[in-house]
Write a protein that holds these residues in place. Sequence first.
Motif, PDB file in Angstrom:
ATOM      1  N   THR A  35       0.847  -1.186   0.000  1.00  0.00           N
ATOM      2  CA  THR A  35       0.000   0.000   0.000  1.00  0.00           C
ATOM      3  C   THR A  35       0.881   1.235   0.000  1.00  0.00           C
ATOM      4  O   THR A  35       1.702   1.418   0.903  1.00  0.00           O
ATOM      5  N   LEU A  36       0.728   2.065  -1.035  1.00  0.00           N
ATOM      6  CA  LEU A  36       1.440   3.333  -1.124  1.00  0.00           C
ATOM      7  C   LEU A  36       0.521   4.421  -0.587  1.00  0.00           C
ATOM      8  O   LEU A  36      -0.572   4.647  -1.124  1.00  0.00           O
ATOM      9  N   ALA A  37       0.959   5.085   0.481  1.00  0.00           N
ATOM     10  CA  ALA A  37       0.134   6.102   1.135  1.00  0.00           C
ATOM     11  C   ALA A  37       0.871   7.429   1.155  1.00  0.00           C
ATOM     12  O   ALA A  37       2.065   7.475   1.440  1.00  0.00           O
ATOM     13  N   ASP A  38       0.149   8.500   0.857  1.00  0.00           N
ATOM     14  CA  ASP A  38       0.752   9.831   0.887  1.00  0.00           C
ATOM     15  C   ASP A  38      -0.369  10.858   0.948  1.00  0.00           C
ATOM     16  O   ASP A  38      -1.543  10.538   0.741  1.00  0.00           O
ATOM     17  N   VAL A  39       0.023  12.096   1.226  1.00  0.00           N
ATOM     18  CA  VAL A  39      -0.975  13.163   1.304  1.00  0.00           C
ATOM     19  C   VAL A  39      -1.573  13.464  -0.068  1.00  0.00           C
ATOM     20  O   VAL A  39      -2.690  13.974  -0.172  1.00  0.00           O
ATOM     21  N   THR A  40      -0.851  13.159  -1.127  1.00  0.00           N
ATOM     22  CA  THR A  40      -1.381  13.203  -2.491  1.00  0.00           C
ATOM     23  C   THR A  40      -1.390  11.780  -3.045  1.00  0.00           C
ATOM     24  O   THR A  40      -0.642  10.919  -2.575  1.00  0.00           O
ATOM     25  N   ASP A  41      -2.232  11.537  -4.037  1.00  0.00           N
ATOM     26  CA  ASP A  41      -2.349  10.187  -4.580  1.00  0.00           C
ATOM     27  C   ASP A  41      -1.029   9.729  -5.190  1.00  0.00           C
ATOM     28  O   ASP A  41      -0.523  10.359  -6.127  1.00  0.00           O
ATOM     29  N   PRO A  42      -0.453   8.621  -4.702  1.00  0.00           N
ATOM     30  CA  PRO A  42       0.754   8.075  -5.342  1.00  0.00           C
ATOM     31  C   PRO A  42       0.436   7.506  -6.714  1.00  0.00           C
ATOM     32  O   PRO A  42      -0.705   7.138  -7.012  1.00  0.00           O
ATOM     33  N   VAL A  43       1.458   7.422  -7.541  1.00  0.00           N
ATOM     34  CA  VAL A  43       1.324   6.776  -8.845  1.00  0.00           C
ATOM     35  C   VAL A  43       1.258   5.270  -8.631  1.00  0.00           C
ATOM     36  O   VAL A  43       2.035   4.701  -7.848  1.00  0.00           O
ATOM     37  N   GLY A  44       0.341   4.610  -9.312  1.00  0.00           N
ATOM     38  CA  GLY A  44       0.226   3.167  -9.189  1.00  0.00           C
ATOM     39  C   GLY A  44       1.378   2.442  -9.872  1.00  0.00           C
ATOM     40  O   GLY A  44       2.050   2.994 -10.741  1.00  0.00           O
ATOM     41  N   ILE A  45       1.595   1.213  -9.457  1.00  0.00           N
ATOM     42  CA  ILE A  45       2.694   0.398  -9.980  1.00  0.00           C
ATOM     43  C   ILE A  45       2.128  -0.953 -10.403  1.00  0.00           C
ATOM     44  O   ILE A  45       1.411  -1.604  -9.631  1.00  0.00           O
ATOM     45  N   GLU A  46       2.444  -1.365 -11.612  1.00  0.00           N
ATOM     46  CA  GLU A  46       1.995  -2.654 -12.128  1.00  0.00           C
ATOM     47  C   GLU A  46       3.040  -3.724 -11.839  1.00  0.00           C
ATOM     48  O   GLU A  46       4.233  -3.456 -11.861  1.00  0.00           O
TER      49      GLU A  46
END
Length: 321
Positions: A35-46
């Motif tokens: 889970t990538l969490a940040d105050v702005t939406d992180p870029v997804g990773i395939e």
Amino acid sequence: MNIVIIGGAGFLGQKLARALVARGRLNGQPVRRITLADVTDPVGIEGAVPVDTVQCDITDPASVARVITDETQVVYHLAAVVSSHAEEAFEEGMQINLHGTLNILERCRALGTAPLLIFTSSLAVYGGEVPDPITEVSLLNPQNSYGTQKAVGELLVNDYARKGYIDGRGVRLPTISIRPGKPNRAASSFMSSILREPLNGQGTNCPVDEDFRHYYLSPRKCVENLIRVAEISAGDLGGNRILQMPGRTLSIRQMIDAMTAVAGPEPARLISWQPEEAVRRIVGGWRFDIHADRALALGLEVDGSFEENVRAYIEDDRPGG
């Protein structure tokens, strides 16, 4: 194994996630979800491992609780307001760097499962009239708000680990160079800009003298070490869970010479040399004679040369490759 990376929108969080997806395992266990969490939406990773992205404000305990759940086994805490920003915006730095870290630790404690937590600290915890060389037993003596906030975070990680609330470990990162992307509000940002922009064919300014010395590591090696830190046994770490991540001490001139050795003379001609007093005031208190013997003995590594840092940027991050 479920892993949460707080600060997952940043370049280091993104690189760490990609490395973990490619690796597929941590501590001998398969990685089931990141889970990538940040105050702005992180870029997804395939990739073969599912990667979720979520917004998280670490100054809000409820937001932290929605991200770190009963299923979380590993937390990488990479989020921070960087040095110059924390110095200029004291309250914001305190809320994110200090209270945000405490919110993450308190959430981990509330789980009752002692999750593995890796906290990224900084060389800014060192400074002042502490004799060289700097080692892991040197007095923490930060000379700015950012360093103070990181030093408090280190003490909290050690204490929460001592109490058994987390399996904690922290690493004091060298200045990471060459960072991809655009300059940020860190006082050390120019230590990437003076190389990155010329390698991209753009002009840039160096605000310090060419004999200014500092302690560096590449993003590639930093990510490898962040993974290794998670795999060191608690017994090998002992009571002090904070490590100095290895790096190399170099002058600005040595860095530019390394760039020239790899990319030829043209990039260096794009650098101007105008002093910037605000930057010089902050970085002038930083230390560079730093030894990381314990971390090296535990398997962390350093770049073989700064030429490797330059090549890594060209291969991994320079637009166009």
